[in-house]
Design a protein around this motif. Structure first.
Motif, PDB file in Angstrom:
ATOM      1  N   LYS A   1      60.190  -3.936  26.981  1.00 58.01           N
ATOM      2  CA  LYS A   1      60.762  -2.710  26.416  1.00 58.01           C
ATOM      3  C   LYS A   1      62.232  -2.561  26.799  1.00 58.01           C
ATOM      4  N   GLN A   2      62.548  -2.882  28.044  1.00 55.54           N
ATOM      5  CA  GLN A   2      63.947  -2.731  28.466  1.00 55.54           C
ATOM      6  C   GLN A   2      64.839  -3.774  27.815  1.00 55.54           C
ATOM      7  N   ILE A   3      64.319  -4.990  27.606  1.00 58.18           N
ATOM      8  CA  ILE A   3      65.071  -6.003  26.857  1.00 58.18           C
ATOM      9  C   ILE A   3      65.287  -5.518  25.422  1.00 58.18           C
ATOM     10  N   LEU A   4      64.264  -4.890  24.842  1.00 58.63           N
ATOM     11  CA  LEU A   4      64.385  -4.356  23.495  1.00 58.63           C
ATOM     12  C   LEU A   4      65.446  -3.260  23.445  1.00 58.63           C
ATOM     13  N   ASN A   5      65.462  -2.387  24.446  1.00 61.28           N
ATOM     14  CA  ASN A   5      66.491  -1.345  24.503  1.00 61.28           C
ATOM     15  C   ASN A   5      67.886  -1.964  24.550  1.00 61.28           C
ATOM     16  N   LEU A   6      68.031  -3.002  25.362  1.00 56.01           N
ATOM     17  CA  LEU A   6      69.321  -3.674  25.474  1.00 56.01           C
ATOM     18  C   LEU A   6      69.721  -4.319  24.155  1.00 56.01           C
ATOM     19  N   ALA A   7      68.770  -4.982  23.499  1.00 57.53           N
ATOM     20  CA  ALA A   7      69.053  -5.619  22.207  1.00 57.53           C
ATOM     21  C   ALA A   7      69.391  -4.578  21.147  1.00 57.53           C
ATOM     22  N   SER A   8      68.709  -3.431  21.187  1.00 60.76           N
ATOM     23  CA  SER A   8      68.956  -2.373  20.205  1.00 60.76           C
ATOM     24  C   SER A   8      70.349  -1.782  20.356  1.00 60.76           C
ATOM     25  N   VAL A   9      70.860  -1.799  21.584  1.00 59.48           N
ATOM     26  CA  VAL A   9      72.229  -1.341  21.822  1.00 59.48           C
ATOM     27  C   VAL A   9      73.228  -2.404  21.382  1.00 59.48           C
ATOM     28  N   MET A  10      72.957  -3.665  21.735  1.00 63.58           N
ATOM     29  CA  MET A  10      73.910  -4.735  21.448  1.00 63.58           C
ATOM     30  C   MET A  10      74.001  -5.071  19.971  1.00 63.58           C
ATOM     31  N   VAL A  11      72.984  -4.713  19.182  1.00 66.40           N
ATOM     32  CA  VAL A  11      73.041  -4.975  17.752  1.00 66.40           C
ATOM     33  C   VAL A  11      74.165  -4.171  17.091  1.00 66.40           C
ATOM     34  N   LEU A  12      74.606  -3.107  17.763  1.00 61.28           N
ATOM     35  CA  LEU A  12      75.716  -2.295  17.249  1.00 61.28           C
ATOM     36  C   LEU A  12      77.067  -2.918  17.568  1.00 61.28           C
ATOM     37  N   GLN A  13      77.063  -3.998  18.365  1.00 61.23           N
ATOM     38  CA  GLN A  13      78.271  -4.701  18.789  1.00 61.23           C
ATOM     39  C   GLN A  13      79.251  -3.772  19.498  1.00 61.23           C
ATOM     40  N   PRO A  14      78.812  -3.121  20.588  1.00 66.28           N
ATOM     41  CA  PRO A  14      79.684  -2.190  21.300  1.00 66.28           C
ATOM     42  C   PRO A  14      80.785  -2.916  22.067  1.00 66.28           C
ATOM     43  N   ASP A  15      81.855  -2.196  22.356  1.00 66.88           N
ATOM     44  CA  ASP A  15      82.937  -2.742  23.166  1.00 66.88           C
ATOM     45  C   ASP A  15      82.577  -2.686  24.648  1.00 66.88           C
ATOM     46  N   VAL A  16      81.824  -1.643  25.026  1.00 63.61           N
ATOM     47  CA  VAL A  16      81.459  -1.438  26.428  1.00 63.61           C
ATOM     48  C   VAL A  16      79.963  -1.176  26.513  1.00 63.61           C
ATOM     49  N   LEU A  17      79.346  -1.726  27.555  1.00 61.44           N
ATOM     50  CA  LEU A  17      77.921  -1.525  27.800  1.00 61.44           C
ATOM     51  C   LEU A  17      77.754  -0.821  29.140  1.00 61.44           C
ATOM     52  N   LEU A  18      77.177   0.391  29.130  1.00 61.51           N
ATOM     53  CA  LEU A  18      76.900   1.160  30.339  1.00 61.51           C
ATOM     54  C   LEU A  18      75.411   1.064  30.641  1.00 61.51           C
ATOM     55  N   LEU A  19      75.067   0.776  31.887  1.00 62.13           N
ATOM     56  CA  LEU A  19      73.662   0.646  32.271  1.00 62.13           C
ATOM     57  C   LEU A  19      73.414   1.424  33.563  1.00 62.13           C
ATOM     58  N   ASP A  20      72.482   2.370  33.498  1.00 64.07           N
ATOM     59  CA  ASP A  20      72.189   3.247  34.630  1.00 64.07           C
ATOM     60  C   ASP A  20      70.906   2.797  35.328  1.00 64.07           C
ATOM     61  N   GLU A  21      71.042   1.960  36.351  1.00 63.05           N
ATOM     62  CA  GLU A  21      69.906   1.413  37.105  1.00 63.05           C
ATOM     63  C   GLU A  21      68.773   0.991  36.169  1.00 63.05           C
ATOM     64  N   PRO A  22      69.050   0.078  35.255  1.00 62.27           N
ATOM     65  CA  PRO A  22      68.068  -0.278  34.218  1.00 62.27           C
ATOM     66  C   PRO A  22      66.856  -1.034  34.730  1.00 62.27           C
ATOM     67  N   THR A  23      66.899  -1.542  35.960  1.00 59.39           N
ATOM     68  CA  THR A  23      65.761  -2.305  36.485  1.00 59.39           C
ATOM     69  C   THR A  23      64.939  -1.519  37.496  1.00 59.39           C
ATOM     70  N   SER A  24      65.217  -0.231  37.657  1.00 63.44           N
ATOM     71  CA  SER A  24      64.568   0.552  38.709  1.00 63.44           C
ATOM     72  C   SER A  24      63.057   0.638  38.533  1.00 63.44           C
ATOM     73  N   GLN A  25      62.563   0.480  37.293  1.00 61.87           N
ATOM     74  CA  GLN A  25      61.124   0.574  37.054  1.00 61.87           C
ATOM     75  C   GLN A  25      60.513  -0.759  36.637  1.00 61.87           C
TER      76      GLN A  25
END
Length: 280
Positions: free
Chosen positions: A147-171
């Motif tokens: 699910k978290q990989i999917l969230n990351l892919a769903s963000v990157m499909v927009l081709q952002p300039d900056v990627l912010l991640l708030d403790e994405p591996t905590s769970q």
């Protein structure tokens, strides 16, 4: 060019006297990898949310955040949604559809992209992230790591300039966390996306970071390279030093005893072995 320029940023939540952030000034170079560390309540999440307008919490804000030379408040929500990606702590809090393929396409559909562009980008991201085997699965069938990989892919499909991640591996479990962080490194290295990551698994991220921000009680205690950050925390006997990777902690113990303080602080196991061989 600077992706972000933070100028005397302070933020206070409603009905609070003490600010959650206090006069933070820092810059992020385009294409760099910044790791944000600090104890619980140090202001990491508040800082990251202040770097994306629609996610900024209610409260009193002072100072300025400049994004690629333009004040963040001057950008539309649509422009920020496309150019500034954000991944939350909880994998379930970001997913909005029932199928993997639809989740990948949802952001592009929301921005009004044409179907040909959507199909192309979704295909590219599925290949880049290696999720072809579960492309047509229901989201409910995925593990937390998937699910978290999917969230990351769903963000990157927009081709952002900056990627912010708030403790994405905590769970996530250690294996899933390692795979996720390796993918973040790949994004920075192969695509060149600027990354600002708040993380507590420092063994796996400090080795690839360009800068480390250490937050303490809402203030920026240190902004330096990983090597210098380790040396600073060791010299000041800072509590965050105990969260550092083993090579840095060994360096800190020997630093206090006066062993070869002129040598640079090791970050990786390889650097640590070299450092020990020079010390002894």
């Amino acid at each position: 060019m600077e992706a972000f320029a933070i100028e005397n940023l302070s933020f206070t939540y409603p009905d609070r006297i003490r600010p959650a952030l206090y006069q933070i000034s820092a810059s992020v170079e385009t294409g760099s990898f910044v790791v944000v560390i600090g104890g619980s309540g140090s202001g990491k999440t508040t800082l990251l949310r202040n770097l994306k307008g629609p996610l900024t919490p209610s409260g009193i804000r002072e100072g300025e955040v400049v994004f690629f030379g333009k004040k963040l408040g001057e950008l539309t929500d649509k422009e920020q949604a496309r150019r500034i990606g954000y991944v939350f702590q909880n994998p379930d809090h970001q997913i909005v559809t029932d199928k993997v393929w639809h989740e990948l396409a949802f952001g592009l559909e929301s921005l009004g992209m044409d179907q040909e562009t959507i199909r192309l980008r979704v295909t590219e991201m599925a290949s880049f992230f290696g999720i072809q085997d579960w492309f047509y699965k229901k989201v409910s069938e995925l593990s937390g790591g998937q699910k978290q990989i999917l969230n990351l892919a769903s963000v990157m499909v927009l081709q952002p300039d900056v990627l912010l991640l708030d403790e994405p591996t905590s769970q996530l479990d250690p294996i899933a966390a390692g795979e996720f962080l390796a993918m973040v490194e790949k994004i920075n290295r192969e695509i060149g996306t600027t990354v600002i990551l708040s993380e507590h698994r420092l063994d796996e991220v400090l080795a690839v970071a360009d800068r480390v921000w250490v937050l303490e009680n809402g203030s920026l205690f240190s902004d330096d390279t990983p090597e210098n950050t380790g040396a600073i925390l060791a010299a000041k006997n800072h509590p965050m030093f105990q969260a550092m990777p083993a090579p840095l902690k060994i360096y800190g113990e020997l630093y206090e005893e006066g062993f070869r303080q002129e040598l640079s602080c090791p970050v990786t196991v390889r650097d640590g072995r070299t450092w020990l061989s020079e010390v002894f």
